[in-house]
Design a protein around this motif. Sequence first.
Motif, PDB file in Angstrom:
ATOM      1  N   SER A   1      15.420   1.403  17.845  1.00 23.62           N
ATOM      2  CA  SER A   1      14.062   1.798  18.257  1.00 23.62           C
ATOM      3  C   SER A   1      13.238   1.936  16.981  1.00 23.62           C
ATOM      4  CB  SER A   1      14.070   3.129  19.013  1.00 23.62           C
ATOM      5  OG  SER A   1      14.353   4.209  18.111  1.00 23.62           O
ATOM      6  N   ARG A   2      11.962   1.701  17.102  1.00 20.71           N
ATOM      7  CA  ARG A   2      11.101   1.836  15.931  1.00 20.71           C
ATOM      8  C   ARG A   2       9.652   1.936  16.377  1.00 20.71           C
ATOM      9  NH1 ARG A   2      12.139  -3.401  16.801  1.00 20.71           N
ATOM     10  NH2 ARG A   2      10.480  -4.932  16.457  1.00 20.71           N
ATOM     11  N   VAL A   3       8.835   2.463  15.525  1.00 14.41           N
ATOM     12  CA  VAL A   3       7.383   2.337  15.698  1.00 14.41           C
ATOM     13  C   VAL A   3       6.899   1.465  14.550  1.00 14.41           C
ATOM     14  CG1 VAL A   3       6.908   4.453  16.971  1.00 14.41           C
ATOM     15  CG2 VAL A   3       7.027   4.534  14.498  1.00 14.41           C
ATOM     16  N   ASN A   4       6.047   0.502  14.878  1.00 14.71           N
ATOM     17  CA  ASN A   4       5.376  -0.293  13.851  1.00 14.71           C
ATOM     18  C   ASN A   4       3.929   0.158  13.841  1.00 14.71           C
ATOM     19  OD1 ASN A   4       7.601  -1.790  13.118  1.00 14.71           O
ATOM     20  ND2 ASN A   4       7.004  -3.652  14.205  1.00 14.71           N
ATOM     21  N   TYR A   5       3.463   0.577  12.680  1.00 15.87           N
ATOM     22  CA  TYR A   5       2.096   1.121  12.623  1.00 15.87           C
ATOM     23  C   TYR A   5       1.053   0.029  12.461  1.00 15.87           C
ATOM     24  CZ  TYR A   5       3.637   5.937  12.633  1.00 15.87           C
ATOM     25  OH  TYR A   5       4.168   7.148  13.025  1.00 15.87           O
ATOM     26  N   MET A   6       1.355  -0.992  11.724  1.00 15.13           N
ATOM     27  CA  MET A   6       0.414  -2.078  11.446  1.00 15.13           C
ATOM     28  C   MET A   6      -0.992  -1.478  11.218  1.00 15.13           C
ATOM     29  SD  MET A   6       0.126  -5.487  11.257  1.00 15.13           S
ATOM     30  CE  MET A   6       1.292  -6.423  12.216  1.00 15.13           C
TER      31      MET A   6
ATOM     32  N   SER B   1       0.806  -1.238   0.000  1.00 21.01           N
ATOM     33  CA  SER B   1       0.000   0.000   0.000  1.00 21.01           C
ATOM     34  C   SER B   1       0.834   1.280   0.000  1.00 21.01           C
ATOM     35  CB  SER B   1      -0.876   0.004   1.262  1.00 21.01           C
ATOM     36  OG  SER B   1      -0.020   0.100   2.405  1.00 21.01           O
ATOM     37  N   GLY B   2       2.102   1.163   0.367  1.00 24.64           N
ATOM     38  CA  GLY B   2       2.935   2.373   0.445  1.00 24.64           C
ATOM     39  C   GLY B   2       2.715   3.161   1.728  1.00 24.64           C
ATOM     40  N   GLU B   3       1.781   2.700   2.555  1.00 28.63           N
ATOM     41  CA  GLU B   3       1.567   3.390   3.849  1.00 28.63           C
ATOM     42  C   GLU B   3       2.784   3.185   4.743  1.00 28.63           C
ATOM     43  OE1 GLU B   3      -3.070   2.227   4.426  1.00 28.63           O
ATOM     44  OE2 GLU B   3      -2.116   3.310   6.069  1.00 28.63           O
ATOM     45  N   VAL B   4       2.950   4.060   5.719  1.00 28.32           N
ATOM     46  CA  VAL B   4       4.090   3.936   6.632  1.00 28.32           C
ATOM     47  C   VAL B   4       3.946   2.631   7.421  1.00 28.32           C
ATOM     48  CG1 VAL B   4       5.325   4.931   8.592  1.00 28.32           C
ATOM     49  CG2 VAL B   4       4.417   6.427   6.801  1.00 28.32           C
ATOM     50  N   ARG B   5       5.029   1.824   7.371  1.00 24.72           N
ATOM     51  CA  ARG B   5       5.017   0.535   8.116  1.00 24.72           C
ATOM     52  C   ARG B   5       5.791   0.696   9.423  1.00 24.72           C
ATOM     53  NH1 ARG B   5       4.977  -5.175   7.349  1.00 24.72           N
ATOM     54  NH2 ARG B   5       6.854  -6.367   7.844  1.00 24.72           N
ATOM     55  N   SER B   6       6.978   1.280   9.311  1.00 27.06           N
ATOM     56  CA  SER B   6       7.834   1.470  10.502  1.00 27.06           C
ATOM     57  C   SER B   6       8.629   2.754  10.357  1.00 27.06           C
ATOM     58  CB  SER B   6       8.830   0.301  10.636  1.00 27.06           C
ATOM     59  OG  SER B   6       8.185  -0.942  10.630  1.00 27.06           O
ATOM     60  N   ILE B   7       8.993   3.323  11.483  1.00 24.49           N
ATOM     61  CA  ILE B   7       9.974   4.414  11.517  1.00 24.49           C
ATOM     62  C   ILE B   7      11.080   3.985  12.476  1.00 24.49           C
ATOM     63  CG2 ILE B   7      10.454   6.823  12.073  1.00 24.49           C
ATOM     64  CD1 ILE B   7       7.532   7.478  11.515  1.00 24.49           C
ATOM     65  N   PHE B   8      12.288   3.849  11.961  1.00 23.66           N
ATOM     66  CA  PHE B   8      13.411   3.407  12.775  1.00 23.66           C
ATOM     67  C   PHE B   8      14.107   4.606  13.435  1.00 23.66           C
ATOM     68  CE2 PHE B   8      14.066  -1.153  12.370  1.00 23.66           C
ATOM     69  CZ  PHE B   8      13.129  -1.470  11.400  1.00 23.66           C
ATOM     70  N   GLU B   9      14.908   4.329  14.419  1.00 33.75           N
ATOM     71  CA  GLU B   9      15.641   5.362  15.176  1.00 33.75           C
ATOM     72  C   GLU B   9      14.679   6.452  15.664  1.00 33.75           C
ATOM     73  OE1 GLU B   9      20.218   6.572  14.552  1.00 33.75           O
ATOM     74  OE2 GLU B   9      18.858   7.704  13.263  1.00 33.75           O
ATOM     75  N   VAL B  10      13.495   6.001  16.045  1.00 29.21           N
ATOM     76  CA  VAL B  10      12.427   6.954  16.381  1.00 29.21           C
ATOM     77  C   VAL B  10      12.763   7.724  17.660  1.00 29.21           C
ATOM     78  CG1 VAL B  10      11.032   5.325  17.729  1.00 29.21           C
ATOM     79  CG2 VAL B  10       9.911   7.191  16.465  1.00 29.21           C
ATOM     80  N   HIS B  11      13.668   7.171  18.505  1.00 33.82           N
ATOM     81  CA  HIS B  11      14.032   7.918  19.723  1.00 33.82           C
ATOM     82  C   HIS B  11      14.914   9.118  19.400  1.00 33.82           C
ATOM     83  CE1 HIS B  11      17.601   5.410  19.149  1.00 33.82           C
ATOM     84  NE2 HIS B  11      18.249   6.085  20.087  1.00 33.82           N
ATOM     85  N   LYS B  12      15.436   9.145  18.148  1.00 31.79           N
ATOM     86  CA  LYS B  12      16.203  10.328  17.736  1.00 31.79           C
ATOM     87  C   LYS B  12      15.331  11.290  16.917  1.00 31.79           C
ATOM     88  CE  LYS B  12      20.912   8.563  17.841  1.00 31.79           C
ATOM     89  NZ  LYS B  12      22.162   8.329  17.061  1.00 31.79           N
ATOM     90  N   VAL B  13      14.235  10.749  16.370  1.00 38.40           N
ATOM     91  CA  VAL B  13      13.342  11.583  15.559  1.00 38.40           C
ATOM     92  C   VAL B  13      12.360  12.327  16.467  1.00 38.40           C
ATOM     93  CG1 VAL B  13      11.486  11.457  13.841  1.00 38.40           C
ATOM     94  CG2 VAL B  13      13.543  10.050  13.568  1.00 38.40           C
TER      95      VAL B  13
END
Length: 301
Positions: free
Chosen positions: A135-140, A93-105
Motif C-alpha cells: 500500500s502507498r500514497v503517492n503525493y505527486m 525537491s526532497g518533498e514527500v513522494r510516497s509513503i509505503f505500508e500506509v495501511h499500517k501507518v
Amino acid sequence: MTLTESRVEDSYPTRIVATEGDLLERTDPTVWGSEHDGPIDAATLASHDAKGYSIVEGLLSPAEVQGYWQELVRLSSDEQLKADERVITEKASGEVRSIFEVHKVSELISELARDPRILDRARQILGSDVYIHQSRVNYMPGFKGSGFYWHSDFETWHAEDGMPRPRCVSCSIALTDNYPFNGGLMVMPGSQRTFVQCVGETPEDYYKTSLKEQKIGVPSEDNITRLAAEHGIDQFTGPAGSALFFDSNIMHGSGNNITPYPRSNIFLVFNSVENALVEPFAAGKPRPTFIASREFTPVTR
Ligand code: 6CS
Ligand code: FE
C-alpha cells in the motif's frame, strides 16, 4: 529435495542479459471470478478482462475524500515519520513522494483496505481471498511532482519480490482531481496480456533508487512503441473519490506535474492468497516487507 522441486516454475523470465527483451504471452487470466462473485456487473467485468482496468466513479463521497485528504496532509507533515524508511522523497525537491505500508501507518487507511466497496471488488477480480501486497500514497505535489516511467508493476514484483503470477490487482483512489495535465496515470488497455521481458540485472538493494526513479525493469523504447501501436494509451482522469482498479501487469506510467494542482492517490495492492510470494525470480534477495508484504493472511472486513 532436488533443485527442480524447490524452484517454482518461472513463466515470466525477466531482467535478462540480452540486447532486447521478448514480448511473452500471458498464460494467466486477467479476471478469475464471475459476475456472481461480487459487486462488479458482467459488462464491467468483461471490460476489465479486455482492457485490464476498470473505473468506479464516486467510490468515495466528497466527505470521505476530505477525511482522507486531511489524513494525507497529517502524514506528510509528520516530521518523525519523514525519517522512516517507508517515506520516499522526491529526488529533486526532497518533498514527500510516497509513503509505503500506509495501511499500517494510518488506521483510517487500514479501514479503507477492508472496505467492501474495494475489498469485494478485488476478491471478485482475483477469484479468491486476498491480502495486501503493498500500500502507498503517492503525493505527486504541484509544480515538482515527478512521474513514473512506463513499466509493469508485476515485472518488478515478480523479479524482486517473488510474485509467481499476475493474479494481483491495484486499486488507485484519487484524493485530488485527476486531470490530463497534472500527471494523470496513463495505461495501455489490453497490454496486461503481454509480459514484456526487461533487460538488465537487478542491482543490489535496488529499491533504494528505483522508488525514486526506475531505470532497470523498464521496457525498451521499441517494445513500448510496439505496445502503444497495438493498444493505444488511455488516461485515468476523474474527480477526487474515483477509483481505478488495474491489473498488476498492465503497462502504465505518468508524466511530471508542473501544474499547481497535486495529483494525490492512495494505492492498495491486493494479491491472491493463492499467489503468495516465493523467492525473487531475478534478484539476490527479497525486498523489505514494507514494500512487499510476506504476511499472507486474508484481509477480512
Ligand atoms: O516497485 C514498486 O513496487 C513500485 N514501483 C512502481 C513504479 N509502481 C509499483 C510500485 O509502487
Ligand atoms: Fe506502477
